[in-house]
Structures are given as C-alpha cells and as structure tokens.
Design a protein around this motif. Structure first.
Motif, PDB file in Angstrom:
ATOM      1  N   LEU A 131     -17.130 -26.191  39.469  1.00 27.90           N
ATOM      2  CA  LEU A 131     -17.698 -25.311  38.459  1.00 27.90           C
ATOM      3  C   LEU A 131     -18.447 -26.115  37.406  1.00 27.90           C
ATOM      4  N   PRO A 132     -19.448 -25.518  36.772  1.00 33.47           N
ATOM      5  CA  PRO A 132     -20.131 -26.231  35.689  1.00 33.47           C
ATOM      6  C   PRO A 132     -19.185 -26.436  34.506  1.00 33.47           C
ATOM      7  N   ALA A 133     -19.512 -27.399  33.653  1.00 32.16           N
ATOM      8  CA  ALA A 133     -18.629 -27.794  32.544  1.00 32.16           C
ATOM      9  C   ALA A 133     -18.327 -26.653  31.584  1.00 32.16           C
ATOM     10  N   TRP A 134     -19.225 -25.695  31.476  1.00 31.07           N
ATOM     11  CA  TRP A 134     -18.989 -24.629  30.499  1.00 31.07           C
ATOM     12  C   TRP A 134     -17.827 -23.724  30.915  1.00 31.07           C
ATOM     13  N   VAL A 135     -17.487 -23.686  32.200  1.00 30.73           N
ATOM     14  CA  VAL A 135     -16.393 -22.810  32.645  1.00 30.73           C
ATOM     15  C   VAL A 135     -15.045 -23.307  32.123  1.00 30.73           C
ATOM     16  N   PRO A 136     -14.655 -24.582  32.381  1.00 33.28           N
ATOM     17  CA  PRO A 136     -13.380 -25.014  31.807  1.00 33.28           C
ATOM     18  C   PRO A 136     -13.396 -25.044  30.285  1.00 33.28           C
ATOM     19  N   THR A 160     -15.032 -22.962  28.300  1.00 38.97           N
ATOM     20  CA  THR A 160     -14.855 -21.574  27.849  1.00 38.97           C
ATOM     21  C   THR A 160     -13.428 -21.105  28.090  1.00 38.97           C
ATOM     22  N   PHE A 161     -12.871 -21.456  29.252  1.00 40.39           N
ATOM     23  CA  PHE A 161     -11.484 -21.088  29.535  1.00 40.39           C
ATOM     24  C   PHE A 161     -10.557 -21.692  28.488  1.00 40.39           C
ATOM     25  N   GLY A 162     -10.766 -22.963  28.144  1.00 42.13           N
ATOM     26  CA  GLY A 162      -9.931 -23.624  27.141  1.00 42.13           C
ATOM     27  C   GLY A 162     -10.062 -22.988  25.775  1.00 42.13           C
ATOM     28  N   ALA A 163     -11.282 -22.684  25.377  1.00 39.16           N
ATOM     29  CA  ALA A 163     -11.491 -22.052  24.070  1.00 39.16           C
ATOM     30  C   ALA A 163     -10.826 -20.675  24.019  1.00 39.16           C
ATOM     31  N   LEU A 164     -10.978 -19.908  25.102  1.00 39.70           N
ATOM     32  CA  LEU A 164     -10.332 -18.587  25.141  1.00 39.70           C
ATOM     33  C   LEU A 164      -8.809 -18.695  25.132  1.00 39.70           C
ATOM     34  N   ALA A 165      -8.278 -19.736  25.775  1.00 38.36           N
ATOM     35  CA  ALA A 165      -6.826 -19.937  25.771  1.00 38.36           C
ATOM     36  C   ALA A 165      -6.329 -20.204  24.348  1.00 38.36           C
ATOM     37  N   SER A 207     -11.193 -25.159  42.381  1.00 41.27           N
ATOM     38  CA  SER A 207     -11.693 -24.587  41.128  1.00 41.27           C
ATOM     39  C   SER A 207     -11.730 -23.066  41.190  1.00 41.27           C
ATOM     40  N   LYS A 208     -12.242 -22.553  42.290  1.00 41.18           N
ATOM     41  CA  LYS A 208     -12.356 -21.094  42.423  1.00 41.18           C
ATOM     42  C   LYS A 208     -10.987 -20.433  42.515  1.00 41.18           C
ATOM     43  N   LEU A 209     -10.049 -21.077  43.205  1.00 41.50           N
ATOM     44  CA  LEU A 209      -8.700 -20.534  43.296  1.00 41.50           C
ATOM     45  C   LEU A 209      -8.020 -20.519  41.923  1.00 41.50           C
ATOM     46  N   ILE A 210      -8.210 -21.584  41.156  1.00 42.90           N
ATOM     47  CA  ILE A 210      -7.582 -21.648  39.830  1.00 42.90           C
ATOM     48  C   ILE A 210      -8.216 -20.656  38.873  1.00 42.90           C
ATOM     49  N   VAL A 211      -9.524 -20.502  38.917  1.00 45.03           N
ATOM     50  CA  VAL A 211     -10.173 -19.502  38.049  1.00 45.03           C
ATOM     51  C   VAL A 211      -9.658 -18.100  38.397  1.00 45.03           C
ATOM     52  N   THR A 212      -9.638 -17.788  39.683  1.00 48.38           N
ATOM     53  CA  THR A 212      -9.163 -16.466  40.114  1.00 48.38           C
ATOM     54  C   THR A 212      -7.708 -16.272  39.738  1.00 48.38           C
ATOM     55  N   GLY A 213      -6.889 -17.284  39.985  1.00 47.18           N
ATOM     56  CA  GLY A 213      -5.473 -17.190  39.644  1.00 47.18           C
ATOM     57  C   GLY A 213      -5.230 -17.009  38.158  1.00 47.18           C
ATOM     58  N   THR A 214      -5.981 -17.730  37.345  1.00 47.91           N
ATOM     59  CA  THR A 214      -5.821 -17.608  35.892  1.00 47.91           C
ATOM     60  C   THR A 214      -6.237 -16.226  35.414  1.00 47.91           C
ATOM     61  N   LEU A 215      -7.351 -15.734  35.941  1.00 46.51           N
ATOM     62  CA  LEU A 215      -7.784 -14.390  35.551  1.00 46.51           C
ATOM     63  C   LEU A 215      -6.756 -13.336  35.940  1.00 46.51           C
ATOM     64  N   VAL A 218      -3.067 -24.565  30.343  1.00 48.13           N
ATOM     65  CA  VAL A 218      -2.780 -25.621  31.319  1.00 48.13           C
ATOM     66  C   VAL A 218      -3.824 -25.616  32.437  1.00 48.13           C
ATOM     67  N   HIS A 219      -4.187 -24.438  32.890  1.00 46.42           N
ATOM     68  CA  HIS A 219      -5.156 -24.373  33.991  1.00 46.42           C
ATOM     69  C   HIS A 219      -6.589 -24.601  33.523  1.00 46.42           C
ATOM     70  N   SER A 220      -6.847 -24.428  32.240  1.00 49.95           N
ATOM     71  CA  SER A 220      -8.149 -24.828  31.700  1.00 49.95           C
ATOM     72  C   SER A 220      -8.296 -26.341  31.759  1.00 49.95           C
ATOM     73  N   VAL A 221      -7.225 -27.048  31.426  1.00 51.25           N
ATOM     74  CA  VAL A 221      -7.247 -28.516  31.513  1.00 51.25           C
ATOM     75  C   VAL A 221      -7.384 -28.950  32.978  1.00 51.25           C
ATOM     76  N   ALA A 222      -6.693 -28.254  33.881  1.00 57.17           N
ATOM     77  CA  ALA A 222      -6.820 -28.567  35.315  1.00 57.17           C
ATOM     78  C   ALA A 222      -8.269 -28.374  35.771  1.00 57.17           C
ATOM     79  N   LEU A 223      -8.916 -27.316  35.311  1.00 58.76           N
ATOM     80  CA  LEU A 223     -10.324 -27.087  35.673  1.00 58.76           C
ATOM     81  C   LEU A 223     -11.224 -28.194  35.134  1.00 58.76           C
ATOM     82  N   LEU A 224     -10.930 -28.644  33.931  1.00 57.67           N
ATOM     83  CA  LEU A 224     -11.710 -29.743  33.361  1.00 57.67           C
ATOM     84  C   LEU A 224     -11.521 -31.008  34.196  1.00 57.67           C
ATOM     85  N   GLY A 225     -10.292 -31.264  34.615  1.00 58.17           N
ATOM     86  CA  GLY A 225     -10.034 -32.413  35.486  1.00 58.17           C
ATOM     87  C   GLY A 225     -10.764 -32.306  36.810  1.00 58.17           C
TER      88      GLY A 225
END
Length: 164
Positions: free
Chosen positions: A49-54, A56-61, A119-127, A93-100
């Motif tokens: 995923l592009p950098a803005w996804v993790p 944004t996920f982190g900021a929303l968390a 990445s796609k599995l973690i985004v879907t799982g987090t949502l 936690v999963h935002s940090v995983a996405l960044l990694g």
C-alpha cells in the motif's frame, strides 16, 4: 596567420578531419553497442500500500483512542469503553504493522512477494474488526458483533502472509 591572433579578432574555426569509412564503422558499432546495454529498470509500482494508508490508519487510531478516552466518558458504560479501547488498540497496532510492511516493500522490492497480500488482509481485517467494535459501541446494535471475528481471521491471515 599570426599567433596569437590580434586583439578583437577571432581565430578561424577548426576544420573537422574527414571521416573515413573505418572511423564511421567504429562509431556506428560503438553506438549500436551502447543501444544494447541493459536499460535501467522500470520504476516499480509498490506491491503493498502507499505510505498514506498506514499513516492515515495510524492517525485515525489515535483520534479514535482519544475519542474513547475523552468523548465517550460519562456517555457509555465501562464495558463499552473497554470494547472501544480494544478496537483502538488493535487499530493502532495494525497501523504500525502496515507501516512496517510498507517499509519492507520499499527495501526488499520484488522479493517482497507477500507484502501486497499481507497489507490487504490487514487493512480488511482492521476495518472489519475495529470498525465493527466502534460501530457496536456507537449504535448499540449487537448483531454487528458477528463481523468482529471475521475481521480477526483476516488479521491472523495477514500476519501469516507476512511470515511467508
């Protein structure tokens, strides 16, 4: 001709040596050899995923965690605040995983074959996981809780895909 030329006058332009057939052939061969050099690798699209996804996920968390700590206080019972905090914790936690995963994709390049899938599995799982918990707390609709374990399965699958 006088040497050096008098001030204000310019020397006559130098004449090029006549090109011989042999030198033209050498030049042509050199240019062809240059054409056959390995071209630079194309710019690779990021598999993950592009950098803005993790980001944004982190900021929303963080926003959701702060809202749970401050905005929900005195509005919902302690159990719902605990549910909200669980959702925010997993979200962060999963935002940090996405960044990694994003960094891993940048470093390993094409070798990181499972980064996009993870990445796609973690985004879907987090949502699904955190989203369903947030939704349950805000709306008091308990049936949404059926989605939460499905999100957990996606998160587990994302971690497994990361390990492969």
């Amino acid at each position: 001709d006088t040497f050096p030329p008098p001030r204000g006058s310019f020397p006559a332009p130098r004449r090029r040596a006549p090109t011989t057939r042999r030198s033209a052939t050498r030049l042509s061969a050199a240019l062809k050899a240059e054409d056959h050099r390995k071209p630079p690798p194309p710019v690779r699209a990021v598999m993950g995923l592009p950098a803005w996804v993790p980001a944004t996920f982190g900021a929303l968390a963080i926003v959701c965690g702060a809202f749970g700590s401050h905005g929900l206080k005195n509005k919902v019972d302690a159990y719902k605040i605990d549910v909200w905090n669980t959702a925010a914790h997993y979200h962060l936690v999963h935002s940090v995983a996405l960044l990694g995963l994003h960094v891993l994709d940048k470093v390993q390049g094409p070798k990181a074959s499972r980064v996009g899938l993870a990445s796609k599995l973690i985004v879907t799982g987090t949502l699904l996981f955190s989203g369903s918990l947030y939704f349950m707390v805000l709306t008091d609709i308990k049936k949404v809780g059926i989605i939460t374990p499905i999100g957990g399965v996606f998160l587990i699958a994302g971690w497994i895909a990361m390990a492969l």
